[in-house]
Design a protein around this motif. Structure first.
Motif: not given
Length: 256
Positions: A4-33
């Motif tokens: 993931f170091n090449p510039k081309t890989a980083a550019e594709r990563y920035a544009n192509g990865r789905p943003d699921f993270h908020s859902n996961t963070i809510m699981h973490i919030k609930d699990y850790l109370h």
């Protein structure tokens, strides 16, 4: 190599990865109370900052580190996030600095034992190391053939490069690092994608980056192949399909 170091890989990563993270963070919030925000959280192997930004929902002071300067150039900016270039196993912070450390879809690239020693050093007493992964499980709603296409066609053409998937997350391995495995969650994230978005996502995977960087193919050739292969799963370019990604979370606590 760092895929993931090449510039081309980083550019594709920035544009192509789905943003699921908020859902996961809510699981973490609930699990850790967590009934209030933590003071400090660190996201290691933060990439372009999707996982780092999500930590703002549960922490006041957020830090993100990554080994790739190209990734960090494209990281989501916020006056509440501080980024730094650093390997996972050698972080630029003082002992006992963090209430929470997260790693999203990156632990398999680390020297895991060295990383765990470093994470233990950075965590405050009884604080948490949370590892999670949003991985492609090739489930397309309403199309069982896609489940077979991914391992039988895609992975045979673009196999995954070696990674550290075999680590045993047992207290026998963790106790010497003053860590304890507390529990694990498994669930699915539903992601809606057009064919173009799915093609872009595939080109963010290490499978394809490795093939491109080794000069076996080019991104343009990969995109042409994927566009042809995915025709049976999309009626037209505007068709949106719901695809399940698998999500696991491992909860590890510093013991002293």
């Amino acid at each position: 190599m760092n895929y993931f170091n090449p510039k081309t890989a980083a550019e594709r990563y920035a544009n192509g990865r789905p943003d699921f993270h908020s859902n996961t963070i809510m699981h973490i919030k609930d699990y850790l109370h967590l009934d209030k925000k933590l003071n400090s959280a660190l996201d290691i192997a933060c990439g372009t900052g999707l996982s780092t930004k999500a930590l703002l929902e549960i922490a006041t002071n957020v830090y993100g580190t990554d080994l790739s300067p190209e990734m960090l150039k494209l990281a989501l900016q916020s006056d509440k996030i501080t980024y730094a270039i650093a390997p996972a196993e050698q972080q630029p912070f003082a002992d006992n600095s963090f209430d929470l450390i997260t790693v999203s879809s990156g632990i398999h690239w680390f020297d895991i034992d060295k990383f765990l020693i470093e994470a233990s050093r950075l965590l405050k007493s009884k604080s948490w190391l949370v590892l999670y992964e949003n991985h492609f499980i090739s489930e397309m709603i309403g199309n069982d053939n896609f489940t077979h296409w991914f391992p039988d066609i895609y992975l045979k053409k673009f196999p995954s490069p070696p990674r550290n998937d075999a680590y045993a997350w047992t207290n026998e391995n963790l106790i010497s690092k003053h860590l304890s495995f507390i529990g694990e969650e498994n669930f699915k994230n539903a992601v809606r994608l057009t064919k173009k978005q799915l093609v872009l996502y595939f080109t963010t995977q290490s499978n394809i980056i490795a093939a491109v960087e080794s000069k076996e193919t080019t991104y343009e050739q990969v995109e042409d192949w994927l566009n042809e292969e995915l025709v049976p799963f999309f009626d037209n370019d505007d068709t949106i399909q719901t695809i399940h990604y698998g999500n696991w979370i491992k909860y590890i606590q510093r013991t002293n």
